[in-house]
Design an enzyme around this catalytic site. Sequence first.
Site, mmCIF file in Angstrom:
data_model
loop_
_atom_site.group_PDB
_atom_site.id
_atom_site.type_symbol
_atom_site.label_atom_id
_atom_site.label_comp_id
_atom_site.label_asym_id
_atom_site.label_seq_id
_atom_site.Cartn_x
_atom_site.Cartn_y
_atom_site.Cartn_z
ATOM 1 N N ASP A 60 43.488 -39.532 18.988
ATOM 2 C CA ASP A 60 43.919 -40.234 17.907
ATOM 3 C C ASP A 60 45.579 -39.701 18.008
ATOM 4 O OD1 ASP A 60 45.095 -40.883 15.307
ATOM 5 O OD2 ASP A 60 43.195 -41.772 14.952
ATOM 6 N N HIS B 224 36.528 -49.293 17.373
ATOM 7 C CA HIS B 224 36.674 -48.120 17.727
ATOM 8 C C HIS B 224 35.841 -47.271 16.830
ATOM 9 C CE1 HIS B 224 40.066 -48.863 15.074
ATOM 10 N NE2 HIS B 224 40.002 -47.641 14.699
HETATM 11 P P1 AMP Z 1 41.754 -47.365 11.679
HETATM 12 O O1 AMP Z 1 42.149 -48.855 12.396
HETATM 13 O O2 AMP Z 1 41.972 -47.738 10.277
HETATM 14 O O3 AMP Z 1 40.500 -46.945 12.319
HETATM 15 O O4 AMP Z 1 42.749 -46.504 12.352
HETATM 16 C C1 AMP Z 1 43.328 -46.597 13.565
HETATM 17 C C2 AMP Z 1 43.643 -45.183 14.208
HETATM 18 O O5 AMP Z 1 44.170 -45.332 15.491
HETATM 19 C C3 AMP Z 1 44.488 -44.364 13.129
HETATM 20 O O6 AMP Z 1 43.689 -42.947 12.963
HETATM 21 C C4 AMP Z 1 45.704 -44.012 14.058
HETATM 22 O O7 AMP Z 1 46.059 -42.799 13.938
HETATM 23 C C5 AMP Z 1 45.322 -44.212 15.425
HETATM 24 N N1 AMP Z 1 46.410 -44.941 16.493
HETATM 25 C C6 AMP Z 1 47.267 -45.894 16.035
HETATM 26 N N2 AMP Z 1 47.969 -46.100 17.116
HETATM 27 C C7 AMP Z 1 47.547 -45.065 18.168
HETATM 28 C C8 AMP Z 1 48.129 -44.864 19.091
HETATM 29 N N3 AMP Z 1 49.148 -45.364 19.985
HETATM 30 N N4 AMP Z 1 47.336 -43.612 20.098
HETATM 31 C C9 AMP Z 1 46.465 -42.993 19.643
HETATM 32 N N5 AMP Z 1 46.037 -43.486 18.143
HETATM 33 C C10 AMP Z 1 46.653 -44.237 17.561
#
Ligand code: AMP
Length: 131
Positions: A29, A93
Amino acid sequence: MATIFTKIINGEIPSYKVAEDDKHYAFLDINPVAPGHTLVVPKKEVDYIFKLDDQELAELNIFAKRVAKAMEKAMPCKRIGVTVIGLEVPHAHIHLIPINQESDMYFNKGKLTLDPKDMADMAAAIAKEFK
Ligand code: AMP
């Protein structure tokens, strides 16, 4: 339009990859709640984890277990915490988070931005243990 996670899986956006098989991809993340916080994603683009069929959901969890076992070896922690949120990115995810106490799982305490070199080293350490 492809989700940001599909773009990561396809290599269009960089990621700190920790593991992959034909149906799944795992990467750090970018704004972890704890160092080593990893996301496990099905390559199939589904916006909500409970829209996966039983077989797909089982396979995602089995892959997540393999990633968690690698994280246990690579990251000093008491447990790998597991959570599903999915409010930010509409691509199913699982969050895997190395934890020593309950508060390590708190998303509302503010996220971390870690040094890119530390992120790369963590991803490599987990990848090395992935079986
Ligand atoms: P959620 O959809 O609420 O489970 O959160 C999405 C997660 O994806 C968050 O913890 C973000 O920090 C993470 N995230 C978003 N964009 C990216 C990226 N480009 N690379 C890695 N993690 C990401």
